[in-house]
Design a protein around this motif. Sequence first.
Motif, mmCIF file in Angstrom:
data_model
loop_
_atom_site.group_PDB
_atom_site.id
_atom_site.type_symbol
_atom_site.label_atom_id
_atom_site.label_comp_id
_atom_site.label_asym_id
_atom_site.label_seq_id
_atom_site.Cartn_x
_atom_site.Cartn_y
_atom_site.Cartn_z
ATOM 1 N N ASN A 189 0.826 -1.199 0.000
ATOM 2 C CA ASN A 189 0.000 0.000 0.000
ATOM 3 C C ASN A 189 0.865 1.256 0.000
ATOM 4 O O ASN A 189 1.752 1.419 0.842
ATOM 5 N N PHE A 190 0.598 2.151 -0.934
ATOM 6 C CA PHE A 190 1.353 3.392 -1.047
ATOM 7 C C PHE A 190 1.333 4.196 0.257
ATOM 8 O O PHE A 190 2.312 4.864 0.604
ATOM 9 N N TYR A 191 0.247 4.126 0.985
ATOM 10 C CA TYR A 191 0.101 4.968 2.165
ATOM 11 C C TYR A 191 0.691 4.354 3.437
ATOM 12 O O TYR A 191 0.629 4.972 4.502
ATOM 13 N N PHE A 192 1.269 3.156 3.326
ATOM 14 C CA PHE A 192 1.969 2.605 4.491
ATOM 15 C C PHE A 192 3.320 3.311 4.607
ATOM 16 O O PHE A 192 4.047 3.441 3.619
ATOM 17 N N PRO A 193 3.714 3.783 5.790
ATOM 18 C CA PRO A 193 4.869 4.685 5.899
ATOM 19 C C PRO A 193 6.233 4.061 5.611
ATOM 20 O O PRO A 193 7.166 4.784 5.258
ATOM 21 N N PHE A 233 10.421 6.595 2.499
ATOM 22 C CA PHE A 233 11.306 6.673 1.334
ATOM 23 C C PHE A 233 10.531 7.050 0.082
ATOM 24 O O PHE A 233 10.983 7.880 -0.716
ATOM 25 N N HIS A 234 9.365 6.441 -0.127
ATOM 26 C CA HIS A 234 8.599 6.663 -1.360
ATOM 27 C C HIS A 234 7.968 8.040 -1.429
ATOM 28 O O HIS A 234 7.450 8.427 -2.481
ATOM 29 N N TYR A 235 8.011 8.791 -0.331
ATOM 30 C CA TYR A 235 7.490 10.156 -0.337
ATOM 31 C C TYR A 235 8.601 11.186 -0.603
ATOM 32 O O TYR A 235 8.303 12.363 -0.807
ATOM 33 N N PHE A 236 9.847 10.744 -0.585
ATOM 34 C CA PHE A 236 10.957 11.669 -0.814
ATOM 35 C C PHE A 236 10.986 12.128 -2.272
ATOM 36 O O PHE A 236 10.494 11.421 -3.165
ATOM 37 N N PRO A 237 11.576 13.284 -2.561
ATOM 38 C CA PRO A 237 11.771 13.697 -3.960
ATOM 39 C C PRO A 237 12.576 12.653 -4.733
ATOM 40 O O PRO A 237 13.413 11.944 -4.161
ATOM 41 N N VAL A 258 17.091 8.576 -5.552
ATOM 42 C CA VAL A 258 18.198 8.102 -6.386
ATOM 43 C C VAL A 258 19.511 8.194 -5.615
ATOM 44 O O VAL A 258 20.331 7.259 -5.634
ATOM 45 N N PHE A 259 19.729 9.289 -4.914
ATOM 46 C CA PHE A 259 20.953 9.468 -4.134
ATOM 47 C C PHE A 259 21.099 8.367 -3.077
ATOM 48 O O PHE A 259 22.175 7.755 -2.950
ATOM 49 N N LEU A 260 20.053 8.099 -2.345
ATOM 50 C CA LEU A 260 20.102 7.069 -1.305
ATOM 51 C C LEU A 260 20.336 5.687 -1.911
ATOM 52 O O LEU A 260 21.082 4.872 -1.356
ATOM 53 N N THR A 261 19.705 5.435 -3.052
ATOM 54 C CA THR A 261 19.840 4.136 -3.720
ATOM 55 C C THR A 261 21.263 3.916 -4.221
ATOM 56 O O THR A 261 21.772 2.791 -4.198
ATOM 57 N N VAL A 284 14.804 3.127 -9.036
ATOM 58 C CA VAL A 284 13.775 3.975 -8.439
ATOM 59 C C VAL A 284 12.572 4.096 -9.373
ATOM 60 O O VAL A 284 11.416 4.058 -8.929
ATOM 61 N N GLU A 285 12.833 4.243 -10.668
ATOM 62 C CA GLU A 285 11.741 4.382 -11.633
ATOM 63 C C GLU A 285 10.893 3.120 -11.716
ATOM 64 O O GLU A 285 9.693 3.187 -11.996
#
Length: 222
Positions: free
Chosen positions: A135-139, A149-153, A158-161, A182-183
């Motif tokens: 679920n997208f809304y799980f933190p 992570f999925h809410y970050f720019p 990409v930087f973290l990955t 990431v994509e």
Amino acid sequence: MVNKILNPKFGNSINQKFREKRFEFFLNLLKKINSKQPIQILDIGGTESYWEQMNFANNNNIHITLLNLEQVQVKHKNLTSIKGDACDLSTINDNKFDIVYSNSVIEHLFSFENQKRMADEIRRVGICYYVQTPNFYFPIEPHWLFPFFHYFPFKMRVFLTKHFDLGHYKKSITKEAAILRVEEVKLLTEKEMKSLFPEGKIYREKFLGLNKSVTSYHFPKF
């Protein structure tokens, strides 16, 4: 610590417990199917080891076809492996399978357009279906196992990955590889799952009062 708690590779992880609970729900749905022949299941993105863990290997009442980007060798008689593209199952006839099963695959298709293609193909080739996705809304992002992570720019993800080992992923060797990774992952909301599978019902997997994953399922009467 988060990795050991949530990564299903660890036998006592929360994710593994949730996986087993989800499968119990699937078994109850399976009982609705009355068939004199072995029940035909198409597992998109599935593995032989998964069905071994669920005690379905060598079950003469079930035949499971594993569909992946590459064909692999299988050792159990009731399993078959084929090569295919989840977004284009044109070599498979309508209603070919009693059930199309997919666990945490549809979020790995880069775009909602591809997810729609996969959903349409699932609905075409299967009489029934069972499709689970985080679920997208799980933190906690379930692949990187990193809170929010999925809410970050995009650039930060990409930087973290590229620079850190996170969750299931080792750090990427190049920036291009990090971008591709990431994509690839596009988490879905419950609303989006309902739009992809309009006739399906929703099974919600909860953790600490939050919806951890969403499963769309459709088991019409036989």
